[in-house]
Every structure is written in structure tokens, then in C-alpha cells.
Design an enzyme around this catalytic site. Structure first.
Site, PDB file in Angstrom:
ATOM      1  N   GLU A 157      -3.581   7.560  -4.550  1.00 26.98           N
ATOM      2  CA  GLU A 157      -3.944   7.053  -5.888  1.00 26.98           C
ATOM      3  C   GLU A 157      -5.251   7.674  -6.363  1.00 26.98           C
ATOM      4  O   GLU A 157      -6.159   7.858  -5.547  1.00 26.98           O
ATOM      5  CB  GLU A 157      -4.077   5.528  -5.821  1.00 26.98           C
ATOM      6  CG  GLU A 157      -2.740   4.875  -5.507  1.00 26.98           C
ATOM      7  CD  GLU A 157      -2.861   3.380  -5.254  1.00 26.98           C
ATOM      8  OE1 GLU A 157      -3.938   2.794  -5.499  1.00 26.98           O
ATOM      9  OE2 GLU A 157      -1.864   2.794  -4.805  1.00 26.98           O
ATOM     10  N   HIS A 201      -1.212   0.386  -9.851  1.00 25.25           N
ATOM     11  CA  HIS A 201      -1.875  -0.558  -8.936  1.00 25.25           C
ATOM     12  C   HIS A 201      -2.487  -1.746  -9.703  1.00 25.25           C
ATOM     13  O   HIS A 201      -3.705  -1.923  -9.716  1.00 25.25           O
ATOM     14  CB  HIS A 201      -2.952   0.170  -8.116  1.00 25.25           C
ATOM     15  CG  HIS A 201      -3.297  -0.568  -6.846  1.00 25.25           C
ATOM     16  ND1 HIS A 201      -3.684   0.043  -5.681  1.00 25.25           N
ATOM     17  CD2 HIS A 201      -3.334  -1.896  -6.574  1.00 25.25           C
ATOM     18  CE1 HIS A 201      -3.934  -0.861  -4.748  1.00 25.25           C
ATOM     19  NE2 HIS A 201      -3.730  -2.050  -5.271  1.00 25.25           N
ATOM     20  N   ARG A 237       0.864  -1.175   0.000  1.00 26.09           N
ATOM     21  CA  ARG A 237       0.000   0.000   0.000  1.00 26.09           C
ATOM     22  C   ARG A 237       0.900   1.225   0.000  1.00 26.09           C
ATOM     23  O   ARG A 237       1.969   1.211   0.650  1.00 26.09           O
ATOM     24  CB  ARG A 237      -0.885   0.031   1.262  1.00 26.09           C
ATOM     25  CG  ARG A 237      -2.067  -0.912   1.228  1.00 26.09           C
ATOM     26  CD  ARG A 237      -3.153  -0.430   0.280  1.00 26.09           C
ATOM     27  NE  ARG A 237      -4.322  -1.283   0.270  1.00 26.09           N
ATOM     28  CZ  ARG A 237      -4.559  -2.256  -0.618  1.00 26.09           C
ATOM     29  NH1 ARG A 237      -3.670  -2.511  -1.568  1.00 26.09           N
ATOM     30  NH2 ARG A 237      -5.661  -2.963  -0.568  1.00 26.09           N
TER      31      ARG A 237
HETATM   32  C1  8YV Z   1      -7.106  -4.281  -6.006  1.00 30.04           C
HETATM   33  C2  8YV Z   1      -5.757  -4.781  -3.885  1.00 30.04           C
HETATM   34  O1  8YV Z   1      -6.533  -3.108  -6.352  1.00 30.04           O
HETATM   35  O2  8YV Z   1      -6.417  -6.894  -3.127  1.00 30.04           O
HETATM   36  C3  8YV Z   1      -6.044  -5.770  -2.823  1.00 30.04           C
HETATM   37  O3  8YV Z   1      -5.886  -5.423  -1.655  1.00 30.04           O
HETATM   38  O4  8YV Z   1      -5.125  -3.815  -3.695  1.00 30.04           O
HETATM   39  C4  8YV Z   1      -6.253  -5.100  -5.218  1.00 30.04           C
HETATM   40  O5  8YV Z   1      -6.008  -6.351  -5.629  1.00 30.04           O
HETATM   41  C5  8YV Z   1      -8.552  -4.077  -5.889  1.00 30.04           C
HETATM   42  O6  8YV Z   1      -8.943  -3.875  -4.578  1.00 30.04           O
HETATM   43  C6  8YV Z   1      -9.449  -4.993  -6.606  1.00 30.04           C
HETATM   44  O7  8YV Z   1     -10.790  -4.712  -6.327  1.00 30.04           O
END
Ligand code: 8YV
Length: 324
Positions: free
Chosen positions: A269, A287, A240
Site C-alpha cells: 500500500e 484501506h 492485511r
Molecule cells: C488503520 C488498521 O488503517 O487498525 C488497523 O490495524 O489497519 C487501521 O484501522 C490505521 O492503522 C489507523 O491508524
């Protein structure tokens, strides 16, 4: 009457906390009354609907602060399509008796693949090399400056969970040594443990960050860790944006305190600071850790399966650890 209060047209009301992947939103809209970001788009309509909202559908980046949880008196479940859920106030959900689920495991390979891709991209300067060919520089200026070797280098992993282990396996295939830091040493693993990110950084050529986000890991990678990584070191972040002190990272890159970086995640982001975008030796991707068709489908299926299980009275497939 109670039935009428909690259902519209016989369907359970689900709030989408943020923009959802169509792979998740489409089946949700078929089976539920999906209220897409109503709290943001139409506060009056949201206030009217809030008493019958029994579920929140979210992505890994969604924000569900305590105040929003408090405005949902009928909330029973928050189903996150993502392994990370640092934007969800889990304590607030729990205090209301609501469960939180996420989508672990199904994305491990993709995120680990991307981490290796970023390491190679930064070490071998692949995006710059691509630009070198396209711009005509190859013909005009001759061979590119030499890059650095990844095979056999020292890989330090910050966060040795499921994805960290998948990265370690891949690093071993490159003949790299693997060391890690985590909240505690894992006796079952053959890798060297360092108690702090700074100690790990000092012993690494590549420092790969794959720890959960949230208050507990905010700015874990700070100026001191970057100094320890050193001027040949490469930072890779697939966790993150909050885990890295971004202004300190920009400073370190500009001053040559570290050798390079490859980043999939950012502090704010999709906004990436101009100073970061101006650095040619830094690899930046938007991302995309889990962003393959098959994995995003698996994540959407699992998020939906959690919701379906809840409303059918079956055990949840993948509740977050705090809700087990
Ligand atoms: C996605 C993510 O960006 O799984 C996570 O925590 O950061 C991701 O895989 C996203 O949330 C898919 O909806």
C-alpha cells in the site's frame, strides 16, 4: 540532569514512526515533544534526539523493526493507533522492557460493516453498476448483465476474533450460513469449524479474510485456497495485504479460477498492481476498514490514553496480548 536528558522543554519526547492521523498527532503535539518521522527525515537530528525518546506513536501500518528499537535506548512504550501491529517488532520491544499497546474493539463494527459492504459490492457489482449509469451505457445498451445473490449464500470467515464474530453476526442477518477457520476451534461458537483455509474455501461462496497480519499468516490465502474457492467464489480481504498471495490472486482472477474479489488491503500500500486495477469485476477500496470519523476518533483517544496511563504510572488500557 536525568530529567534534562529525557525531556526537552519539560516535555517527553515521542517519535512518530510514520505519518499519523491528525486526530492522534494533534493532541500528541500539544502534550509531548512530537518528533514526526525524524528517523526518516533527518538521521543526524534523530541520532541526537534518540537517547531521550521514551515513546513511539504508530499507526496500524507503521514499521518499527528491531534495528530502530535498538536505536532507542530510553524506549518505554509503543502506542499503536490501530488493532493490527504486525509492523512492530514486539519481541525487540519486550527485550528492551518496552510495552506495546493497540486499539482493539473500538473498530470492530466499522470493519465488519465494510466487509459486508464489500461482499455486496462484489456480488451485486455495485461499482460497475454505478459506472454503467454514469457512462450512459444503461441508455445505450439496456439492462446490465445479471449479478449473483448474497442472501442465503455460504460465508467462510478466515480468523474468528472480535471482528470475525462481528462479521458473522451480520452474515446471519442476511440468512447466510457461517463457517470459519482459525488456529483452533472455538467450542462456544455455533459455527462450523474447518481446520484449513482450503477446506473452508471449498465450503464457501464468500471467503472473508480477517486474521492478523505478520509472519504467521503470510500468504495463508494462496493459489491452492483460491482453487478451492472456485470459479463462483468471491474473496474479500479486510485483514492485511500480506495474508493473500497477491500475484496468485491476480492470476486466479484473470484466469477465472475464482469469480471475483473485493479488497480493502494490499501487499504494498498504497501501490496497487496495474493488472489488479484493470479487472472490472474486482472491487478495490483504499484501506478504509476503520475510516469513519467517530471510530478513528475513538482509536486516537485510546492510543493517547495508553500513553497517558503509562506516563502517569497507571495500568495500560489495551496492551497487546504479548505484553499483558
Ligand atoms: C488503520 C488498521 O488503517 O487498525 C488497523 O490495524 O489497519 C487501521 O484501522 C490505521 O492503522 C489507523 O491508524
Amino acid at each position: 540532569m536525568a530529567q534534562q536528558e529525557t525531556r526537552a522543554n519539560g516535555r517527553i519526547a515521542v517519535l512518530a514512526a510514520s505519518k499519523l492521523s491528525p486526530l492522534y498527532a494533534a493532541p500528541l503535539a500539544e502534550r509531548y515533544e512530537l518528533l514526526d518521522r525524524l528517523h526518516e527525515t533527518d538521521p543526524a537530528a534523530f541520532a541526537a534526539a534518540a537517547p531521550r525518546i521514551r515513546a513511539v506513536a504508530a499507526s496500524g501500518e507503521s514499521k518499527l523493526p528491531g534495528a530502530l528499537v535498538a536505536s532507542l535506548p530510553a524506549l518505554e512504550i509503543v502506542a499503536v493507533m490501530g488493532v493490527g501491529y504486525d509492523g512492530i517488532d514486539v519481541a525487540a520491544c519486550k527485550s528492551r522492557g518496552a510495552k506495546v499497546t493497540h486499539t482493539p474493539d473500538v473498530l470492530n463494527d466499522d470493519v465488519a460493516d465494510l466487509a459486508i459492504g464489500l461482499m455486496l459490492s462484489a456480488a451485486r457489482q455495485l461499482p460497475a453498476a454505478d459506472r454503467y449509469v454514469r457512462s450512459g451505457d444503461w441508455a445505450a445498451k439496456g439492462a446490465m448483465p445479471l449479478a449473483r445473490r448474497m442472501s442465503g449464500a455460504r460465508c467462510g470467515i478466515v480468523g474468528m476474533g472480535r471482528i470475525g464474530k462481528a462479521i458473522a453476526q451480520r452474515a446471519l442477518a442476511f440468512g447466510m450460513s457461517v463457517a470459519y477457520t482459525a488456529r483452533s476451534a472455538k467450542a462456544e461458537l455455533p459455527y462450523e469449524f474447518h481446520a484449513t483455509p482450503a477446506a473452508l474455501a471449498a465450503a464457501s461462496d464468500f471467503l472473508v479474510v480477517i486474521t492478523p497480519g505478520g509472519a504467521g499468516t503470510r500468504h495463508l490465502i494462496d493459489a491452492a485456497v483460491l482453487r478451492a474457492l472456485g470459479k463462483k467464489g468471491i474473496l474479500v480481504n479486510v485483514a492485511r495485504g500480506s495474508v493473500v498471495d497477491e500475484p496468485a490472486l491476480i492470476e486466479a482472477l484473470e484466469q477465472g479460477v475464482i469469480g471475483g474479489a473485493a479488497l480493502d488491503v494490499f501487499a504494498d500500500e498504497p501501490n496497487v498492481p496495474e493488472r489488479l486495477r484493470a479487472l472490472p469485476h474486482v472491487v478495490l477500496v483504499p484501506h478504509i476498514g476503520s475510516a469513519t470519523t467517530s471510530t478513528r476518533q475513538a482509536m486516537a483517544d485510546l492510543a493517547l490514553a495508553n500513553l497517558e496511563a503509562h506516563f502517569a504510572g497507571r495500568p495500560l488500557k489495551t496492551p497487546v496480548p504479548e505484553c499483558r
